[in-house]
Design an enzyme around this catalytic site. Structure first.
Site, PDB file in Angstrom:
ATOM      1  N   LYS A 272       0.838  -1.204   0.000  1.00 54.52           N
ATOM      2  CA  LYS A 272       0.000   0.000   0.000  1.00 54.52           C
ATOM      3  C   LYS A 272       0.871   1.251   0.000  1.00 54.52           C
ATOM      4  CE  LYS A 272      -3.966  -1.836   2.616  1.00 54.52           C
ATOM      5  NZ  LYS A 272      -4.996  -1.606   1.588  1.00 54.52           N
ATOM      6  N   ARG A 346     -10.390 -11.487   1.974  1.00 54.98           N
ATOM      7  CA  ARG A 346     -11.200 -12.583   1.425  1.00 54.98           C
ATOM      8  C   ARG A 346     -10.461 -13.906   1.495  1.00 54.98           C
ATOM      9  NH1 ARG A 346     -11.625  -9.316  -4.158  1.00 54.98           N
ATOM     10  NH2 ARG A 346     -11.278  -7.635  -2.677  1.00 54.98           N
TER      11      ARG A 346
HETATM   12  N1  BES Z   1      -8.208  -3.687   4.407  1.00 54.85           N
HETATM   13  C1  BES Z   1      -8.347  -3.322   3.043  1.00 54.85           C
HETATM   14  C2  BES Z   1      -9.648  -2.578   2.764  1.00 54.85           C
HETATM   15  C3  BES Z   1      -9.707  -1.148   3.194  1.00 54.85           C
HETATM   16  C4  BES Z   1      -9.116  -0.178   2.421  1.00 54.85           C
HETATM   17  C5  BES Z   1     -10.425  -0.791   4.296  1.00 54.85           C
HETATM   18  C6  BES Z   1      -9.205   1.147   2.783  1.00 54.85           C
HETATM   19  C7  BES Z   1     -10.534   0.536   4.647  1.00 54.85           C
HETATM   20  C8  BES Z   1      -9.917   1.504   3.891  1.00 54.85           C
HETATM   21  C9  BES Z   1      -8.333  -4.561   2.164  1.00 54.85           C
HETATM   22  O1  BES Z   1      -7.564  -5.613   2.595  1.00 54.85           O
HETATM   23  C10 BES Z   1      -7.793  -4.131   0.838  1.00 54.85           C
HETATM   24  O2  BES Z   1      -6.644  -3.767   0.802  1.00 54.85           O
HETATM   25  N2  BES Z   1      -8.613  -4.167  -0.204  1.00 54.85           N
HETATM   26  C11 BES Z   1      -8.210  -3.758  -1.502  1.00 54.85           C
HETATM   27  C12 BES Z   1      -8.766  -4.742  -2.499  1.00 54.85           C
HETATM   28  C13 BES Z   1      -8.238  -4.556  -3.883  1.00 54.85           C
HETATM   29  C14 BES Z   1      -6.769  -4.932  -3.923  1.00 54.85           C
HETATM   30  C15 BES Z   1      -9.025  -5.419  -4.816  1.00 54.85           C
HETATM   31  C16 BES Z   1      -8.746  -2.355  -1.742  1.00 54.85           C
HETATM   32  O3  BES Z   1      -9.863  -2.064  -1.311  1.00 54.85           O
HETATM   33  O4  BES Z   1      -8.022  -1.537  -2.304  1.00 54.85           O
HETATM   34 MN    MN Z   2      -5.523  -5.411   1.940  1.00 52.99          MN
END
Ligand code: BES
Ligand code: MN
Ligand code: ZN
Length: 488
Positions: A272, A346
């Site tokens: 990230k 997931r």
């Molecule tokens: N924990 C995150 C989701 C999240 C992101 C929660 C921002 C709150 C704020 C999750 O594990 C994630 O990183 N999801 C990705 C999925 C994508 C790679 C398909 C996302 O939402 O960017």
């Molecule tokens: Mn994630």
């Protein structure tokens, strides 16, 4: 904090000796406010001088009000006489005295006859939310607000009884919300998977729940290849927590709650960006909400069976971490091509959903800070609710409405599944940017054929960013009300 109901009657309010009296008015006309003469005259005076208007959210603080025994008086205007508006008004009214010296507060209303059990719940939620202070790693934090006792003034003894039940339920939910906030607010170097497991054990001991913690080798034996794949880049050992509350006959099919317990989400190799990455300590908000709901169950002891499942690990980049393109075999036997290691929630949930089958559940609800896309879709007010089962969806939606912890149903049409196709496995773990919250739910759905299932995406509701950064404890109120609605 202690909460109680008192049959006072609007006329007797002026005679109550208390640190603070909060009087909730309804927006609109001065005539609509039913108040004792001393209060009515203070109100009319304030309206005339322009210091207060009967518009939603307005407050007026009066120190040592004339003709009223209370030391402090706050008028606050609610949008209407409903419980949701009452909650907002009590929160705003308390904010006006929070910094002061009041140790006890009496809350009364100019629409007293309308007050019921849900208003009582609203009162407890508003005051406990406002009084919470995070202190665990901040010795310099202000001491918890000194508010020790809150009384809801109602018309008569009959109303006091109804309201009393609401106060009890409200307090159980508030204790659950507080536990969830306390766990989720802890930094990830404190709140590790082992910490969550220890918290679950502590909770089980305090309330007589069963608790089992599966270690890495137990998960290997079960074939949880997807959960373990996420954990393999971390120095922290993964924990798979199983909590059981048995309030009904052993033969009664349980509700299973599955909480995402990523104690820190760096994204893994699909790392990230740095900005706000600290907030990924909240990625165990689903797990925290399961613990919080169990806390409330321990208080309320409803006649229902509930299982809590928490797959917990960190998502880290490392020499041993999963890489984009890796294919893993889930406990269900289905293979998954990990196209993005940041879609890890997931991957841990799918094995927990398969594990849930052994309980022959009446329903399974998973709770996860799953997608940024859900935040884009719904913002921070409503959690995303996904279910192919209309009755289950309606029941969760109603539980949210009732507890001021709102959700909004999202679609799950088969067409969305196409996005998850993979050339190298039974499915990919991501489906592109379009409809990201929905394709994530479609992924989970592939593991839930054996029971009625719903998914709550709480990415937008589990915590707040900015100046008020911190966990909200949501959706403990929704989950507690949902479970209570299934009790016989
Ligand atoms: N924990 C995150 C989701 C999240 C992101 C929660 C921002 C709150 C704020 C999750 O594990 C994630 O990183 N999801 C990705 C999925 C994508 C790679 C398909 C996302 O939402 O960017
Ligand atoms: Mn994630
Ligand atoms: Zn995550």
């Amino acid at each position: 904090m202690e909460f109680r109901a008192q049959a006072a009657g609007s006329q007797a309010l002026t005679a109550i000796a208390t640190d603070a009296l909060i009087v909730v008015l309804s927006a609109g006309e001065a005539k609509a406010q039913q108040l004792a003469p001393a209060l009515a005259s203070l109100l009319n005076d304030a309206l005339k001088s322009g210091d207060l208007a009967l518009k939603t959210g307005r407050t007026l603080y009066i120190h040592r009000p004339a003709g009223v025994k209370a030391q402090r008086l706050v008028f606050v205007v609610a949008a209407d006489t409903g419980a949701k508006a009452f909650k907002a008004a009590v929160g705003a009214g308390y904010a006006a005295i929070k910094q002061g010296g009041a140790k006890q507060v009496v809350v009364a209303s100019a629409f007293e006859a309308a007050l019921g059990a849900t208003h009582a719940q609203a009162l407890v939620a508003a005051l406990s939310d406002a009084a919470y202070v995070y202190r665990h790693t901040k010795p310099s934090a202000p001491a918890a607000p000194m508010l020790a006792k809150a009384t809801l003034a109602v018309a008569d003894a009959k109303a006091a009884k109804a309201v009393g039940e609401g106060l009890a339920r409200g307090q159980a939910v508030a204790a659950g919300v507080e536990l969830a906030r306390e766990c989720a607010n802890r930094p990830a170097n404190h709140a590790t998977p082992s910490f969550l497991a220890a918290e679950a054990k502590k909770l089980a001991k305090a309330h007589g729940f069963k608790c089992e913690v599966l270690e890495r080798k137990d998960c290997e034996k079960l074939g949880m290849g997807s959960f373990l794949a996420v954990s393999q880049g971390s120095e922290q050992p993964p924990k798979f927590i199983v909590l059981r509350y048995e309030g009904a006959a052993k033969t009664a099919a349980p509700i299973v709650l599955v909480g995402k317990g990523i104690t820190f989400d760096t994204g893994g190799i699909s790392i990230k960006p740095s900005a706000e990455m600290d907030e990924m300590k909240f990625d165990m908000g689903g797990a925290a909400s399961v613990l919080g709901t169990f806390r409330a169950l321990g208080e309320l002891k409803p006649r229902v069976n509930v299982v809590g499942l928490i797959p917990s690990c960190e998502n880290m980049p490392d020499g041993r971490a999963i890489k984009p393109g890796d294919v893993v075999t889930s406990m269900s036997g289905q293979t998954i091509e990990i196209l993005n290691t940041d879609a890890e929630g997931r991957l841990i949930l799918c094995d927990a959903l398969t594990y849930a089958e052994r309980f022959k559940p009446a329903a399974v609800v998973d709770i996860a800070t799953l997608t940024g896309a859900c935040v884009i879709a719904l913002g921070h007010h409503r959690s995303g609710l996904f279910s192919a089962d209309d009755a289950l969806a309606a029941s969760l939606q109603a539980a949210g409405d009732e507890s001021f912890d709102l959700a909004w149903r999202m679609p799950l049409d088969d067409e969305y599944e196409e996005a998850l196709k993979s050339n190298f496995a039974d499915m990919g773990n991501v489906g592109g940017r379009a409809g990201g919250a929905i394709t994530a739910a479609m992924f989970l759905k592939k593991f839930t054929a054996k029971y009625p299932w719903a998914h709550l995406d709480i990415a937008g509701t589990a915590w707040k960013s900015g100046a008020a950064k911190g966990a909200t404890g949501r959706p403990v109120p929704l989950l507690t009300h949902f479970v209570l609605s299934k009790a016989r």
